[in-house]
Design an enzyme around this catalytic site. Structure first.
Site, PDB file in Angstrom:
ATOM      1  N   GLU A 107       0.798  -1.224   0.000  1.00 39.38           N
ATOM      2  CA  GLU A 107       0.000   0.000   0.000  1.00 39.38           C
ATOM      3  C   GLU A 107       0.835   1.281   0.000  1.00 39.38           C
ATOM      4  O   GLU A 107       0.529   2.212   0.758  1.00 39.38           O
ATOM      5  CB  GLU A 107      -0.932  -0.025   1.214  1.00 39.38           C
ATOM      6  CG  GLU A 107      -0.239   0.065   2.591  1.00 39.38           C
ATOM      7  CD  GLU A 107       0.184  -1.262   3.195  1.00 39.38           C
ATOM      8  OE1 GLU A 107       0.437  -2.222   2.442  1.00 39.38           O
ATOM      9  OE2 GLU A 107       0.281  -1.340   4.433  1.00 39.38           O
ATOM     10  N   HIS A 142      -8.188  -3.934  -1.003  1.00 42.62           N
ATOM     11  CA  HIS A 142      -7.376  -4.044   0.214  1.00 42.62           C
ATOM     12  C   HIS A 142      -6.323  -2.942   0.282  1.00 42.62           C
ATOM     13  O   HIS A 142      -6.252  -2.192   1.260  1.00 42.62           O
ATOM     14  CB  HIS A 142      -6.719  -5.429   0.260  1.00 42.62           C
ATOM     15  CG  HIS A 142      -5.860  -5.645   1.464  1.00 42.62           C
ATOM     16  ND1 HIS A 142      -6.313  -6.276   2.595  1.00 42.62           N
ATOM     17  CD2 HIS A 142      -4.585  -5.280   1.728  1.00 42.62           C
ATOM     18  CE1 HIS A 142      -5.353  -6.302   3.502  1.00 42.62           C
ATOM     19  NE2 HIS A 142      -4.282  -5.706   2.993  1.00 42.62           N
ATOM     20  N   GLU A 143      -5.515  -2.846  -0.757  1.00 43.09           N
ATOM     21  CA  GLU A 143      -4.417  -1.854  -0.711  1.00 43.09           C
ATOM     22  C   GLU A 143      -4.971  -0.432  -0.675  1.00 43.09           C
ATOM     23  O   GLU A 143      -4.428   0.439   0.007  1.00 43.09           O
ATOM     24  CB  GLU A 143      -3.466  -2.047  -1.899  1.00 43.09           C
ATOM     25  CG  GLU A 143      -2.878  -3.450  -2.040  1.00 43.09           C
ATOM     26  CD  GLU A 143      -2.294  -4.047  -0.766  1.00 43.09           C
ATOM     27  OE1 GLU A 143      -1.896  -3.276   0.144  1.00 43.09           O
ATOM     28  OE2 GLU A 143      -2.257  -5.290  -0.658  1.00 43.09           O
ATOM     29  N   HIS A 168      -6.015   0.622   2.767  1.00 44.09           N
ATOM     30  CA  HIS A 168      -4.890   1.053   3.610  1.00 44.09           C
ATOM     31  C   HIS A 168      -4.686   2.577   3.564  1.00 44.09           C
ATOM     32  O   HIS A 168      -4.023   3.130   4.439  1.00 44.09           O
ATOM     33  CB  HIS A 168      -3.595   0.378   3.168  1.00 44.09           C
ATOM     34  CG  HIS A 168      -3.341  -0.968   3.778  1.00 44.09           C
ATOM     35  ND1 HIS A 168      -3.339  -1.190   5.145  1.00 44.09           N
ATOM     36  CD2 HIS A 168      -3.049  -2.171   3.212  1.00 44.09           C
ATOM     37  CE1 HIS A 168      -3.053  -2.473   5.384  1.00 44.09           C
ATOM     38  NE2 HIS A 168      -2.883  -3.092   4.227  1.00 44.09           N
ATOM     39  N   GLU A 222      -3.825  -4.254   9.438  1.00 41.79           N
ATOM     40  CA  GLU A 222      -4.341  -5.284   8.522  1.00 41.79           C
ATOM     41  C   GLU A 222      -5.769  -5.728   8.845  1.00 41.79           C
ATOM     42  O   GLU A 222      -6.562  -5.967   7.928  1.00 41.79           O
ATOM     43  CB  GLU A 222      -3.395  -6.478   8.472  1.00 41.79           C
ATOM     44  CG  GLU A 222      -1.991  -6.140   7.948  1.00 41.79           C
ATOM     45  CD  GLU A 222      -1.980  -5.598   6.521  1.00 41.79           C
ATOM     46  OE1 GLU A 222      -2.990  -5.750   5.798  1.00 41.79           O
ATOM     47  OE2 GLU A 222      -0.950  -5.001   6.133  1.00 41.79           O
ATOM     48  N   ASP A 281       8.522  -9.771  10.429  1.00 40.17           N
ATOM     49  CA  ASP A 281       7.890 -10.551   9.357  1.00 40.17           C
ATOM     50  C   ASP A 281       7.249 -11.835   9.898  1.00 40.17           C
ATOM     51  O   ASP A 281       6.312 -12.368   9.309  1.00 40.17           O
ATOM     52  CB  ASP A 281       8.916 -10.923   8.273  1.00 40.17           C
ATOM     53  CG  ASP A 281       9.259  -9.727   7.382  1.00 40.17           C
ATOM     54  OD1 ASP A 281       8.600  -8.672   7.542  1.00 40.17           O
ATOM     55  OD2 ASP A 281      10.180  -9.835   6.554  1.00 40.17           O
ATOM     56  N   TYR A 287      -4.816 -10.286  10.100  1.00 41.29           N
ATOM     57  CA  TYR A 287      -5.731  -9.987   8.991  1.00 41.29           C
ATOM     58  C   TYR A 287      -7.156 -10.453   9.304  1.00 41.29           C
ATOM     59  O   TYR A 287      -8.087  -9.663   9.380  1.00 41.29           O
ATOM     60  CB  TYR A 287      -5.268 -10.694   7.702  1.00 41.29           C
ATOM     61  CG  TYR A 287      -4.038 -10.114   7.066  1.00 41.29           C
ATOM     62  CD1 TYR A 287      -2.776 -10.411   7.556  1.00 41.29           C
ATOM     63  CD2 TYR A 287      -4.115  -9.278   5.963  1.00 41.29           C
ATOM     64  CE1 TYR A 287      -1.632  -9.891   6.964  1.00 41.29           C
ATOM     65  CE2 TYR A 287      -2.979  -8.753   5.359  1.00 41.29           C
ATOM     66  CZ  TYR A 287      -1.739  -9.063   5.865  1.00 41.29           C
ATOM     67  OH  TYR A 287      -0.620  -8.544   5.280  1.00 41.29           O
TER      68      TYR A 287
END
Ligand code: BES
Ligand code: ZN
Length: 560
Positions: A253, A277-278, A281, A300, A355, A363
């Site tokens: 994003e 979705h992006e 953001h 998320e 990560d 999510y």
């Protein structure tokens, strides 16, 4: 002073960077960025500015009394300590300019050779800064709790165009709204542009750009849909950049310029939930940002919630329901393999690479929590709350505790937030999604699949417990699917069941796609049998060089 973000060595409480002026030369010959960054910062009593770096070579620092790199940490990199000329103790603004080069293997950069691009003629470079890779290409306070504005001058070889997630004026870029470092983004290659609407368009290689503009033609409708619910789009333009297939994510994003994988170009808009979705953001994440990576679900979970609302508004309720049920099932599947500590929303990432927190829990469990609150208080009240939340915290970075305090003050409700956020799994009373279309798909061998959507195919395939692979392939030609999600699901089932015609396609797939979400399950599944292991190693030895450093690290851990 307590360190708020365990993934940054910087101490923004002592000196806080406010603005960057980048001057970079994109050197494909050496696979390095060369140049400088001038950092403007607010300093208090301390005579030191600490920046995060990773594999950077620091040549010099202007306007400083000295500098040294601390020891490198495997996940976090090395702190750059800059000694400032002593102040008089009063808070004031100051600056330094750091001259530096990146390393050819920088974790936040992928340098592609011409064969890895669609056009095969020119090299390509792109950055991926989230979560903590900005430090591998810019010395910064690499924490989402610090926001900066920036300008950039970027030099590229002739014929190659640079783009950034910022206002673009040729080779000069400007971001006037304060953003966290993980949203700083740059790409360079043989790029063309197609407008889609008054404030949206697509950048991609010339042979891809037309197809991409078709696929994403609902973008303007999506922007309007979110604006009607949650207030104005605050970033001016919204463009997309389609990257070569080695991009390790579905999308990223970056403000004003979402980066996407070409694997969503299905030809029928069936995978454009990624754009929803992006784009979402731009409110949840870019406007209101997680202050630390432990609060990642604020980015998320809210985004998946808004994404689904967009799908309902722009497409249909059945489409939203199908996507929600697919997500719900994937959440259970993934959670079953996670340690309890990773099934909570507020993650403990001390001593870990952020990560590792990027599972479906932030999510899908995050989105399910918001959906549950919505069901409890009613949609109207929840939308009013969300709209005021985005306004109240606009351009700020917040923690889970900030959200909880605001929710308690503005929208009293009886959801057990403590259980949702700090305890593993999905608590009782969740607003479980349901899809009538999927119930039909579950009722035996299908009589007529001509009107099936990608989502119905995915559910149908995942629902098979002991699939008759040969019959499925004969009737539905799944080994020839040109839809990346369906093909991925089919190849995964082929490995599981040892279905040879499917397994034969795996090498081609793994060598042409670098999206981690596709690679990880297939390599993991292959590693479960001795034959599979041999095949995984053989394929990976060919494919690895084409993967992004982030994907390499993930697959190294699986195939090693
Ligand atoms: N911001 C994420 C990608 C990301 C997360 C990059 C964490 C690095 C660290 C992006 O918005 C995202 O969630 N992408 C998903 C696609 C989406 C439709 C769920 C992806 O890439 O799979
Ligand atoms: Zn996201």
């Amino acid at each position: 002073m307590e360190r708020m973000d365990v993934h940054s060595a910087s101490r923004p409480g002592e000196a806080r960077v406010r603005h960057l002026d980048l001057d970079l030369d994109v050197r494909f010959d050496t696979r390095t960025l060369e140049g400088s960054v001038r950092l403007t910062f607010d300093r208090t009593t301390s005579n030191e500015l600490i920046l995060d770096t990773r594999d950077l070579t620091i040549h010099s620092v202007e306007n400083a009394a000295g500098f040294h790199l601390g020891p490198a940490h495997p996940a976090l990199g090395a702190p750059l300590h800059i000694r400032l000329a002593p102040g008089d103790g009063t808070p004031r603004q100051d600056w330094v300019r750091v001259h530096y080069s990146t390393a050819p293997g920088a974790s936040g950069l992928q340098w592609l050779d011409p064969p890895q691009t669609a056009g095969k003629q020119h090299p390509f470079l792109y950055t991926q800064s989230q979560a903590i890779h900005a430090r591998s290409w810019i010395p910064v306070q690499d924490t989402p709790s610090v926001r900066v504005t920036y300008t950039a001058k970027v030099k590229t070889p002739s014929g190659l165009r640079a783009v950034m997630g910022a206002e673009m004026h040729g080779d000069y870029f400007q971001m006037d709204q304060p953003i966290p470092s993980y949203l700083i983004a740059l790409a360079a290659g043989d790029l063309a542009f197609r407008a889609m609407g008054p404030r949206s368009g697509v950048y991609a290689e010339p042979s891809v750009v037309e197809r991409a503009a078709e696929e994403f033609s609902d973008t303007e409708a999506m922007i309007s849909a979110i604006e009607e619910m949650y207030g104005p789009y605050r970033w001016g333009r919204y463009d997309l950049l389609v990257l070569p297939p080695s991009f390790p994510f579905g999308g990223m994003e970056n403000p004003r310029l979402t980066f996407t994988t070409p694997t969503v170009l299905a030809g029928d808009k069936s995978l454009v939930s990624l754009v929803a979705h992006e784009l979402a953001h731009s409110w949840s994440g870019n406007l209101v940002t997680n202050a630390t990576w432990s609060d990642f679900w604020l980015n998320e979970g809210f985004t998946v919630y808004v994404e689904r609302r967009v799908l309902e508004r722009v497409y249909s309720t059945p489409r939203e329901e199908m996507e929600a049920v697919l997500g719900r099932h994937e959440l259970d599947r993934e959670m079953a393999g996670l340690p309890e500590g990773d099934r909570v929303l507020h993650l403990n990432l001390d001593g870990r690479d952020p990560d590792e927190g990027c599972t479906l829990v932030p999510y899908e469990k995050g989105a399910l929590l918001l959906r549950t609150i919505e069901h409890e208080v009613g949609r109207e009240a929840f939308d009013r709350f969300l709209r005021s939340y985005f306004d109240h915290f606009a351009f700020q970075s917040i923690t889970t505790a900030d959200f909880l305090a605001y929710l308690a003050a503005e929208l009293p409700n009886s959801v057990d937030l403590n259980a949702w956020i700090y305890r593993p799994g999905v608590p009782p009373g969740a607003a479980e999604p349901h899809s009538d279309a999927f119930t039909k798909v579950e009722s035996g061998w299908p009589a007529d699949t001509s009107g099936w959507t990608t989502q119905e195919w995915l559910h149908f395939l995942r629902f098979q417990t002991d699939p008759d692979m040969a019959r499925l392939d004969r009737e539905f030609r799944l080994s020839d699917s040109r839809n990346s999600e369906i093909l991925h699901q089919w190849l995964l089932m082929s490995v599981r069941s040892g279905y040879a015609p499917g397994v034969e396609r795996i090498e081609g797939f793994l060598c042409s796609v670098g999206r981690r979400k596709f690679l990880k399950p297939i390599y993991s599944e292959l590693m479960k049998t001795p034959d599979g292991q041999a095949l995984a190693r053989k394929i990976y030895s060919k494919a690895r060089a084409g993967y992004h450093p982030i994907a390499q690290a993930t697959i190294d851990g699986i195939v090693a």
